[in-house]
Design an enzyme around this catalytic site. Structure first.
Site, mmCIF file in Angstrom:
data_model
loop_
_atom_site.group_PDB
_atom_site.id
_atom_site.type_symbol
_atom_site.label_atom_id
_atom_site.label_comp_id
_atom_site.label_asym_id
_atom_site.label_seq_id
_atom_site.Cartn_x
_atom_site.Cartn_y
_atom_site.Cartn_z
ATOM 1 N N ASN A 104 -35.558 -14.974 8.845
ATOM 2 C CA ASN A 104 -33.841 -14.925 9.171
ATOM 3 C C ASN A 104 -33.547 -13.319 9.277
ATOM 4 O O ASN A 104 -32.093 -13.730 9.734
ATOM 5 C CB ASN A 104 -33.182 -16.002 7.547
ATOM 6 N N CYS A 130 -27.455 -19.385 5.312
ATOM 7 C CA CYS A 130 -28.694 -19.118 4.726
ATOM 8 C C CYS A 130 -28.891 -18.318 4.867
ATOM 9 O O CYS A 130 -28.791 -16.902 4.624
ATOM 10 C CB CYS A 130 -29.959 -19.941 6.244
HETATM 11 N N1 NAD Z 1 -29.395 -25.646 4.798
HETATM 12 C C1 NAD Z 1 -30.313 -24.990 5.611
HETATM 13 O O1 NAD Z 1 -30.357 -24.885 7.354
HETATM 14 C C2 NAD Z 1 -31.462 -24.507 5.363
HETATM 15 C C3 NAD Z 1 -32.938 -23.851 5.993
HETATM 16 C C4 NAD Z 1 -33.671 -23.763 5.985
HETATM 17 C C5 NAD Z 1 -33.485 -23.614 4.489
HETATM 18 N N2 NAD Z 1 -32.666 -24.405 3.639
HETATM 19 C C6 NAD Z 1 -33.169 -23.774 2.037
HETATM 20 O O2 NAD Z 1 -33.103 -24.746 1.518
HETATM 21 C C7 NAD Z 1 -32.771 -24.651 -0.541
HETATM 22 C C8 NAD Z 1 -31.647 -25.890 0.109
HETATM 23 O O3 NAD Z 1 -30.636 -25.712 1.047
HETATM 24 P P1 NAD Z 1 -29.305 -27.006 0.997
HETATM 25 O O4 NAD Z 1 -28.821 -26.680 2.388
HETATM 26 O O5 NAD Z 1 -30.551 -28.206 1.247
HETATM 27 O O6 NAD Z 1 -29.079 -27.204 0.338
HETATM 28 P P2 NAD Z 1 -27.510 -28.516 -0.407
HETATM 29 O O7 NAD Z 1 -26.317 -27.263 -1.578
HETATM 30 O O8 NAD Z 1 -27.630 -28.285 0.967
HETATM 31 O O9 NAD Z 1 -28.380 -28.882 -1.436
HETATM 32 C C9 NAD Z 1 -28.973 -28.946 -2.729
HETATM 33 C C10 NAD Z 1 -29.187 -30.538 -3.557
HETATM 34 O O10 NAD Z 1 -29.722 -30.072 -5.029
HETATM 35 C C11 NAD Z 1 -29.323 -30.704 -6.305
HETATM 36 N N3 NAD Z 1 -29.353 -30.826 -6.712
HETATM 37 C C12 NAD Z 1 -29.790 -29.463 -7.624
HETATM 38 N N4 NAD Z 1 -29.984 -28.828 -9.151
HETATM 39 C C13 NAD Z 1 -30.349 -30.126 -8.752
HETATM 40 C C14 NAD Z 1 -32.380 -31.047 -9.897
HETATM 41 N N5 NAD Z 1 -31.726 -30.049 -11.029
HETATM 42 N N6 NAD Z 1 -32.338 -31.944 -9.231
HETATM 43 C C15 NAD Z 1 -32.381 -32.599 -8.328
HETATM 44 N N7 NAD Z 1 -31.667 -31.895 -7.049
HETATM 45 C C16 NAD Z 1 -30.534 -30.960 -7.283
HETATM 46 C C17 NAD Z 1 -27.894 -31.057 -4.877
HETATM 47 O O11 NAD Z 1 -26.770 -31.986 -6.130
HETATM 48 C C18 NAD Z 1 -27.872 -31.016 -3.954
HETATM 49 O O12 NAD Z 1 -27.519 -31.678 -2.899
HETATM 50 C C19 NAD Z 1 -31.768 -23.476 -0.018
HETATM 51 O O13 NAD Z 1 -32.377 -22.652 -0.627
HETATM 52 C C20 NAD Z 1 -32.112 -22.657 1.342
HETATM 53 O O14 NAD Z 1 -31.482 -21.679 1.019
HETATM 54 C C21 NAD Z 1 -31.998 -24.061 3.501
#
Ligand code: NAD
Length: 440
Positions: free
Chosen positions: A214, A266
């Site tokens: 990234n 990200c």
């Molecule tokens: N969005 C992207 O394009 C992308 C790509 C690669 C990596 N990532 C990484 O992946 C991770 C998640 O990103 P995202 O965009 O999917 O986040 P998001 O905010 O869309 O989703 C996170 C989810 O986790 C849930 N959550 C929080 N605490 C929890 C718990 N204790 N138990 C169960 N669920 C829980 C939240 O309610 C939410 O629905 C991050 O670290 C991000 O950097 C994201």
């Protein structure tokens, strides 16, 4: 295989759905009750092309299920994916509270061997923290149950997430246990048929690989934006320069589009978090600081051009804004350049008539109370009586609009384009004043 996914956001939901699609038995767990209820009713809380149909189909087939019950989630899967958010803390470091809360929940409920997989983007050393959290909790429970922690960062792009997951460029698996590597290889084998995409490595290197990817992409963007600003001072055309350097196979055409800055969930947070990680080990990551600084400045470039054009008097002006999502094909507005622009316009006394093909719901959720941000039903409606059009997201349906029709709606034929969608000469011959990035 039996799989549990903690977190049903962009990454967790796509991961769970794609793993179910190839025949696994997947249980997605989230603490957000509304989200889980919506998913059970076939409603997808995010916009991601193709995802809704796949979720519905796999849910109907019984391969994909949703729960808010932690104990059921931990009991279900041999593989326990952690795909929760890692937002920036106040000091820019990744906030690990959600990741460690999941590790704690797993340890509180596990009764047999589990493979805990960090799919969230987490700083180097997090797998150790997850491991310690589980060990400590098991000790409190007086248990000694075997488990492994794996780093398996996700590289999917919002807007093309399903394709990226189904046909990944690479699958990075960081473990220190060869048996776990084999189990992960088996889990990913349906996505690894054409050629071997699995890159197995040690855990710390896997954690760093995600930040390195990234940060490299963010660096390319900031570099081009720096050059675009310089081109304006020098009377050069950054788009010609882009072609000139992209043709070099060592550089390539990807990720060298000049614009009004990168956003999303990200790049901004990951560059910051890596910079912070460097600080923690006493290393000054000057390049990363510069990448972030250039990007923050770039998000203000469009506003500064507008402000200059109107002699710093924006009071009572009306601006049409095309694009709210941080990039096309998503409804995600996290750290979107659009927000920096319309917030600055509103602060300066203007009002904004905004349209986005997919992010209107998200904009309403975030800015529903902002009376000077008017959310419009169509791109045309946003133009009505506006002093100028500002373009911030390069959605396909903004590429070839009816310029005559647009002129009849705008107060004056004036466009500020943060994504260089049109040809300056062609715009001039259509009678527009057209101000874009790094061109004349
Ligand atoms: N969005 C992207 O394009 C992308 C790509 C690669 C990596 N990532 C990484 O992946 C991770 C998640 O990103 P995202 O965009 O999917 O986040 P998001 O905010 O869309 O989703 C996170 C989810 O986790 C849930 N959550 C929080 N605490 C929890 C718990 N204790 N138990 C169960 N669920 C829980 C939240 O309610 C939410 O629905 C991050 O670290 C991000 O950097 C994201």
């Amino acid at each position: 295989m039996k799989i549990t996914i903690f977190g049903s956001g962009y990454v967790g939901l796509v991961t769970g759905t794609c793993l179910a699609e190839v025949g696994n038995d997947v249980l997605c767990m989230d603490i957000d009750k509304d989200k889980i209820e919506q998913l059970k009713n076939g409603k997808i809380p995010i916009y991601e092309p193709g995802l809704e149909a796949m979720v519905k189909e796999n849910y109907k087939a019984g391969r994909l299920n949703f729960t808010t019950e932690v104990s059921a989630a931990v009991e279900h899967g041999l593989f326990q994916f952690i795909a929760v958010g890692t937002p920036p803390d106040e000091d820019g470091s990744a906030d690990l509270q959600y990741v460690l809360a999941v590790a704690n929940s797993i340890a509180e409920n596990m009764e047999n061997y589990k493979i805990v997989i960090d799919k969230s983007t987490v700083p180097v050393g997090t797998a150790d923290k997850v491991s310690d959290t589980i060990k400590n909790k098991l000790a409190v429970r007086g248990l000694d149950i075997e488990f492994d922690v794996v780093s398996n960062p996700e590289f999917l792009k919002e807007g093309a997430a399903i394709d990226d997951f189904m046909k990944p460029d690479r699958i990075v698996i960081g473990t220190d246990n060869p048996r776990t590597t084999e189990l992960l290889k088996a889990l990913y084998s349906p996505f690894n048929r054409n050629h071997d995409r699995i890159i197995a490595m040690d855990i710390r290197s896997a954690e760093l690989t995600k930040y390195a990817a990234n940060s490299m992409l963010a660096t390319k963007i900031s570099f081009m934006n720096e050059l675009a600003n310089l081109a304006e001072h020098l009377g050069a055309d950054i788009e010609q320069v882009r072609h000139g350097i992209g043709s070099d196979s060592r550089i390539g055409y990807s990720f060298i589009y000049p614009g009004c800055g990168y956003g999303g969930s990200c790049f901004p947070k990951d560059v910051k978090a890596l910079e912070r990680t460097a600080q923690e080990v006493g290393y000054s990551a000057g390049l990363l600081s510069a990448v972030e600084k250039v990007n923050n400045r770039q998000k203000e470039v469009l506003f500064n051009k507008i402000n200059k054009y109107f002699n710093t008097d924006l009071s009572g002006k009306v601006f049409a804004l095309w694009g709210l999502a941080f990039k096309p094909n998503t409804d995600d507005m996290r750290d979107a350049p659009s927000r920096v622009l319309f917030e600055a316009l509103i602060r300066a006394g203007a009002s904004v008539q905004a349209y986005d093909p997919e992010a209107m719901g998200e904009a309403k959720r975030l800015y529903g109370d902002e009376e000077n941000l008017i959310l419009c039903d169509s791109a045309d409606a946003a133009l009505e009586n506006a002093d100028a059009l500002c373009i911030v997201t390069e959605w396909k349906n903004f590429w070839s609009p009816d310029f005559d029709e647009m002129k009849s709606r705008l107060k004056q034929p004036l466009i500020f384009d943060g994504r260089n969608l049109y040809e300056p000469d062609a715009m001039r011959s259509l009678g527009y004043e057209y101000i874009s990035i790094g061109r004349h």
